[in-house]
Design a protein around this motif. Sequence first.
Motif, PDB file in Angstrom:
ATOM      1  N   THR A  86       0.850  -1.186   0.000  1.00 15.43           N
ATOM      2  CA  THR A  86       0.000   0.000   0.000  1.00 15.43           C
ATOM      3  C   THR A  86       0.885   1.236   0.000  1.00 15.43           C
ATOM      4  OG1 THR A  86      -1.592  -1.206   1.373  1.00 15.43           O
ATOM      5  CG2 THR A  86      -1.877   1.184   1.192  1.00 15.43           C
ATOM      6  N   GLN A  87       0.526   2.216  -0.806  1.00 15.29           N
ATOM      7  CA  GLN A  87       1.233   3.487  -0.776  1.00 15.29           C
ATOM      8  C   GLN A  87       0.576   4.335   0.307  1.00 15.29           C
ATOM      9  OE1 GLN A  87       1.573   5.444  -4.590  1.00 15.29           O
ATOM     10  NE2 GLN A  87       2.406   7.328  -3.697  1.00 15.29           N
ATOM     11  N   VAL A  88       1.194   4.360   1.507  1.00 14.45           N
ATOM     12  CA  VAL A  88       0.563   5.020   2.652  1.00 14.45           C
ATOM     13  C   VAL A  88       0.844   6.513   2.678  1.00 14.45           C
ATOM     14  CG1 VAL A  88       0.488   2.949   4.062  1.00 14.45           C
ATOM     15  CG2 VAL A  88       2.520   4.392   4.123  1.00 14.45           C
ATOM     16  N   GLU A  89       1.887   6.942   1.979  1.00 18.59           N
ATOM     17  CA  GLU A  89       2.209   8.355   1.789  1.00 18.59           C
ATOM     18  C   GLU A  89       2.772   8.513   0.389  1.00 18.59           C
ATOM     19  OE1 GLU A  89       3.436  10.400   6.053  1.00 18.59           O
ATOM     20  OE2 GLU A  89       5.001   9.645   4.740  1.00 18.59           O
ATOM     21  N   THR A 101      15.747   3.179  26.934  1.00 19.90           N
ATOM     22  CA  THR A 101      15.099   4.323  27.576  1.00 19.90           C
ATOM     23  C   THR A 101      13.597   4.214  27.356  1.00 19.90           C
ATOM     24  OG1 THR A 101      17.026   5.614  26.860  1.00 19.90           O
ATOM     25  CG2 THR A 101      15.219   6.827  27.848  1.00 19.90           C
ATOM     26  N   VAL A 102      12.824   4.608  28.357  1.00 16.74           N
ATOM     27  CA  VAL A 102      11.365   4.546  28.266  1.00 16.74           C
ATOM     28  C   VAL A 102      10.783   5.923  28.595  1.00 16.74           C
ATOM     29  CG1 VAL A 102       9.278   3.537  29.250  1.00 16.74           C
ATOM     30  CG2 VAL A 102      11.258   2.086  28.815  1.00 16.74           C
ATOM     31  N   PHE A 103       9.872   6.385  27.731  1.00 19.01           N
ATOM     32  CA  PHE A 103       9.201   7.670  27.908  1.00 19.01           C
ATOM     33  C   PHE A 103       7.690   7.475  27.907  1.00 19.01           C
ATOM     34  CE2 PHE A 103      13.242   8.860  25.990  1.00 19.01           C
ATOM     35  CZ  PHE A 103      13.594  10.032  26.668  1.00 19.01           C
ATOM     36  N   GLU A 104       6.992   8.487  28.423  1.00 17.20           N
ATOM     37  CA  GLU A 104       5.561   8.595  28.176  1.00 17.20           C
ATOM     38  C   GLU A 104       5.404   9.397  26.889  1.00 17.20           C
ATOM     39  OE1 GLU A 104       1.933   9.400  31.091  1.00 17.20           O
ATOM     40  OE2 GLU A 104       2.966  11.262  30.577  1.00 17.20           O
ATOM     41  N   GLU A 105       4.593   8.905  25.961  1.00 19.24           N
ATOM     42  CA  GLU A 105       4.496   9.518  24.636  1.00 19.24           C
ATOM     43  C   GLU A 105       3.042   9.787  24.279  1.00 19.24           C
ATOM     44  OE1 GLU A 105       6.172  10.329  20.537  1.00 19.24           O
ATOM     45  OE2 GLU A 105       6.797  10.488  22.640  1.00 19.24           O
ATOM     46  N   GLU A 106       2.770  10.992  23.793  1.00 14.02           N
ATOM     47  CA  GLU A 106       1.434  11.334  23.327  1.00 14.02           C
ATOM     48  C   GLU A 106       1.293  10.878  21.875  1.00 14.02           C
ATOM     49  OE1 GLU A 106      -1.692  15.104  23.228  1.00 14.02           O
ATOM     50  OE2 GLU A 106       0.461  15.466  23.446  1.00 14.02           O
ATOM     51  N   VAL A 107       0.406   9.928  21.610  1.00 11.82           N
ATOM     52  CA  VAL A 107       0.246   9.385  20.260  1.00 11.82           C
ATOM     53  C   VAL A 107      -0.993   9.928  19.553  1.00 11.82           C
ATOM     54  CG1 VAL A 107       1.534   7.265  20.667  1.00 11.82           C
ATOM     55  CG2 VAL A 107      -0.889   7.349  21.256  1.00 11.82           C
ATOM     56  N   GLU A 108      -1.943  10.383  20.318  1.00  5.03           N
ATOM     57  CA  GLU A 108      -3.120  11.070  19.794  1.00  5.03           C
ATOM     58  C   GLU A 108      -3.400  12.246  20.722  1.00  5.03           C
ATOM     59  OE1 GLU A 108      -6.447   8.453  18.368  1.00  5.03           O
ATOM     60  OE2 GLU A 108      -5.363   6.954  19.526  1.00  5.03           O
ATOM     61  N   LYS A 130      -5.037   2.030  16.169  1.00  8.89           N
ATOM     62  CA  LYS A 130      -5.608   1.772  14.857  1.00  8.89           C
ATOM     63  C   LYS A 130      -4.544   2.025  13.803  1.00  8.89           C
ATOM     64  CE  LYS A 130     -10.467   2.807  15.832  1.00  8.89           C
ATOM     65  NZ  LYS A 130     -11.633   3.641  15.454  1.00  8.89           N
ATOM     66  N   ALA A 131      -4.676   1.346  12.673  1.00  5.97           N
ATOM     67  CA  ALA A 131      -3.666   1.450  11.620  1.00  5.97           C
ATOM     68  C   ALA A 131      -3.438   2.894  11.193  1.00  5.97           C
ATOM     69  CB  ALA A 131      -4.083   0.600  10.420  1.00  5.97           C
ATOM     70  N   SER A 132      -4.520   3.644  11.039  1.00  5.25           N
ATOM     71  CA  SER A 132      -4.379   5.032  10.578  1.00  5.25           C
ATOM     72  C   SER A 132      -3.608   5.875  11.582  1.00  5.25           C
ATOM     73  CB  SER A 132      -5.765   5.636  10.326  1.00  5.25           C
ATOM     74  OG  SER A 132      -6.577   5.527  11.493  1.00  5.25           O
ATOM     75  N   LYS A 133      -3.909   5.712  12.886  1.00  5.08           N
ATOM     76  CA  LYS A 133      -3.220   6.481  13.918  1.00  5.08           C
ATOM     77  C   LYS A 133      -1.762   6.056  14.041  1.00  5.08           C
ATOM     78  CE  LYS A 133      -6.651   9.047  15.244  1.00  5.08           C
ATOM     79  NZ  LYS A 133      -6.607  10.519  15.011  1.00  5.08           N
ATOM     80  N   LEU A 134      -1.525   4.733  13.943  1.00 11.77           N
ATOM     81  CA  LEU A 134      -0.157   4.249  14.057  1.00 11.77           C
ATOM     82  C   LEU A 134       0.700   4.775  12.904  1.00 11.77           C
ATOM     83  CD1 LEU A 134       1.712   2.424  15.737  1.00 11.77           C
ATOM     84  CD2 LEU A 134       1.213   0.597  14.134  1.00 11.77           C
ATOM     85  N   ARG A 135       0.127   4.814  11.703  1.00  9.64           N
ATOM     86  CA  ARG A 135       0.864   5.353  10.558  1.00  9.64           C
ATOM     87  C   ARG A 135       1.180   6.826  10.754  1.00  9.64           C
ATOM     88  NH1 ARG A 135      -3.180   2.329   6.404  1.00  9.64           N
ATOM     89  NH2 ARG A 135      -2.036   0.361   6.174  1.00  9.64           N
ATOM     90  N   ASP A 136       0.188   7.588  11.228  1.00  6.75           N
ATOM     91  CA  ASP A 136       0.412   9.023  11.441  1.00  6.75           C
ATOM     92  C   ASP A 136       1.545   9.258  12.437  1.00  6.75           C
ATOM     93  OD1 ASP A 136      -1.619   9.604   9.698  1.00  6.75           O
ATOM     94  OD2 ASP A 136      -3.130   9.989  11.250  1.00  6.75           O
ATOM     95  N   TRP A 137       1.435   8.586  13.585  1.00  9.74           N
ATOM     96  CA  TRP A 137       2.453   8.787  14.625  1.00  9.74           C
ATOM     97  C   TRP A 137       3.798   8.204  14.199  1.00  9.74           C
ATOM     98  CZ3 TRP A 137       5.527   5.310  17.158  1.00  9.74           C
ATOM     99  CH2 TRP A 137       6.315   5.822  18.182  1.00  9.74           C
ATOM    100  N   GLY A 138       3.780   6.965  13.714  1.00  5.07           N
ATOM    101  CA  GLY A 138       5.022   6.265  13.397  1.00  5.07           C
ATOM    102  C   GLY A 138       5.840   6.959  12.328  1.00  5.07           C
ATOM    103  N   LEU A 139       5.211   7.328  11.222  1.00  9.25           N
ATOM    104  CA  LEU A 139       5.951   7.964  10.129  1.00  9.25           C
ATOM    105  C   LEU A 139       6.491   9.334  10.539  1.00  9.25           C
ATOM    106  CD1 LEU A 139       3.667   6.929   7.143  1.00  9.25           C
ATOM    107  CD2 LEU A 139       6.017   6.170   7.554  1.00  9.25           C
ATOM    108  N   LYS A 140       5.734  10.057  11.345  1.00  7.00           N
ATOM    109  CA  LYS A 140       6.195  11.360  11.809  1.00  7.00           C
ATOM    110  C   LYS A 140       7.437  11.218  12.682  1.00  7.00           C
ATOM    111  CE  LYS A 140       4.716  15.385  14.514  1.00  7.00           C
ATOM    112  NZ  LYS A 140       3.605  15.990  15.301  1.00  7.00           N
ATOM    113  N   ARG A 141       7.397  10.287  13.665  1.00  7.95           N
ATOM    114  CA  ARG A 141       8.536  10.082  14.566  1.00  7.95           C
ATOM    115  C   ARG A 141       9.754   9.534  13.817  1.00  7.95           C
ATOM    116  NH1 ARG A 141       9.891  12.802  18.898  1.00  7.95           N
ATOM    117  NH2 ARG A 141       8.571  12.505  20.714  1.00  7.95           N
ATOM    118  N   ILE A 142       9.506   8.582  12.927  1.00  3.22           N
ATOM    119  CA  ILE A 142      10.615   7.969  12.197  1.00  3.22           C
ATOM    120  C   ILE A 142      11.308   8.992  11.309  1.00  3.22           C
ATOM    121  CG2 ILE A 142      11.164   6.295  10.370  1.00  3.22           C
ATOM    122  CD1 ILE A 142       9.055   4.457  11.648  1.00  3.22           C
TER     123      ILE A 142
END
Length: 728
Positions: A138-141, A272-279, A302-314
Amino acid sequence: MKKSDKLIHVQRPAIRELLYQKVEEKDLHNRFNRVTGRTAKDLKEALNRTEKETLIKMVNLSSEITELDVEQCFEEYRYSSRPSFRLYLLTPIDPKFESSSMIKKWGNNKAVEQLNVSMTEREHAKGVWKNIRFLDQTQVEADTLEISFSYEQVHNFISPDTEDNDSIYELKYGFIWINVTDRFLSISVPTDSITGVLIDGIHAVFPVFTIATNISDSLIDRLFRKDNLKRKTLYNPNPPTNMPTRVTLSDSKMGDKTTHLAQYEGYQSPSTVFEEEVEDSSYTTLGINSNKGKLYLTKQLKASKLRDWGLKRIKQLMGYINGSYKDGDIQAVWDSLGIESDINLVEFAFNKIERTAILEVVKGIVQCKKQGMTTIALHYTPRFLLEQVRKYSTSFFTPYCDTCDSFIELSCSCCGKSELNHYRLLKDEVKVNCSFCGEKYNEGTYQCAEGHNIIVSSNFEGIQIIPNSGFSELVSQLVTRYFPSLGFSLEKESFYFSNNVMHYTNSTPSKVMFKVADLPQFQPIRSVEVTLERRNKLVAILEILKEKCSRQSVEGCRQCQSEKSVLCVMKPFISFTDHILHPHHGQEFGDVSFTLNLGVDDSVFVGVAKSYEKKTVTESSDKGREMIQQFLKMCLDQRVHVVGLIIAANVDQGLTALCQHIARLHNKKVVMWYFDDLVHAINHSILEQGLDIDDVMKDVMADSKKRARNNKPVTKPSVKKNKVVKAG
């Protein structure tokens, strides 16, 4: 295949939500009763306590829920309950190759088709996983392609019917994000050991190569808020005196207490472990495994939220990491000054490939010093790095335990020891065995000292490499010569390798290794000048002396204590220490023991003595292995403060470095007595006793002959039997 089979990979809250959305409440009550045989007073409370299997049975009874509904639920919640991202730098072979080119050429599932061809008959050597299948893309971006895959992972168990060992394979899912424009590859998979094969498949299909990343402490400080810090694991293979090798700090308000970290200067943080705001206003725990270049979350999204957060952080992380690999003025110095032709480097390294690897290390140190980093991933595979610098280093098998969040020793299933693990490099494989009992470990799956299972994709990834003094000195010379404004202090700075990551430390570690010439207590034995003629005689005596003489026994050693003689390696020590002679039988408290002052308090010195050896003593030699076993035994003895290596031979740097490493782990000091030190010790003993050196030589030779006669095996006289003749 039932319509609900895919729901086994989805967490219970998602299945409950699917039931609530598609089925009327009264029908849910009926189906709950049909499946469980119970009536629910509070349906919501009952379903919250209901197992996944039961929920799936309810889905199968619900005609309102279509296969498309199940597919959409699976898509939204397909990622695991602990989604992770293992990150790699991605470099196209052709610099003009971009994501648009990749998507155009490998669109319409062509990437999936070719990756499946590359995966034909791939299976883990020990059956940990098998049957990798790429499913869809899938072309997610605009620039990011997501490719999903499945595989089967084994679970071993004892059958309740037969009580025999049995196994079953579980179907698992993962996905890859590949972005050529932003130069990153991310692999999300529950089983780390599969990543190596997936990388091979990527290389086989796409015109790119990848480098495993390291998320450095400095990068974490830049991108993550300190007040969100929850836990930090610290590691230092060369800690200061009375400081631990590894420590874990944890607190719900750790971010407000970071001032306490100052006492661990020079330590690096593998986890290292942090508290992270994902939504918006939705938080989860974010874990960072620095050495593996890995992020993980403890909350399913959810897949959509994970993609938003994951791609931004990466993209944030990889932007900084890619920036750290731009050579800039470092490469300009390389090109203009020709460091690869440096005379010290040419004389030190065996060939051009080794020189190139060493220069990559130098470049990494310069980058760390310039950019304030403590770790950097080198442009090599762990195997290539080990092969090129192994002869200039000491290396151990110390894999990373995800549960312990640290590099840790293995536990031997045979003898239970977990202090040290040796490995052998045989052709293309690394074989690991216990240094105590020699038991071979099962390749690929290990158990740490805490009892946690460790699975590595390659044994090369579990090897930690510590440079010997010659390697460190060369690096110091090259950095100081070509980058004088940076310099490199051997007293304060050090480096080591794990996986393909170089760890750089700038601190003042406690001194562990001492030479005889360093200690005032031993100055008298070296204060007398020895002529060449006399030295030759002393050398001849030392080459004959053994750890025991011809009359060694409790009574013999007691008498020898007051006699004027030099008949064993240990005898010279009574002339300048409080050592008491005792028989050499392997059960005594060391070969040599006495009180030693290292500047503060009196310490107990216990030495392991070995007689003359013509060959250089190495880790792999018989005498070397014997010394390591005895040395480790002394390090484990709480009565011992200083361990001595007393050996009349040339000692390989690798063996010295290994002993230094073991001593540091157990907070011991080491004093090395080399061949020349023993020559001076014998000379001092002869002078103190008023003996003539020629008479000593005669006595030593006579005792050597007597010892040889005593050790000669006794042969029983043959008994001639009378021939018996039978009467005719």
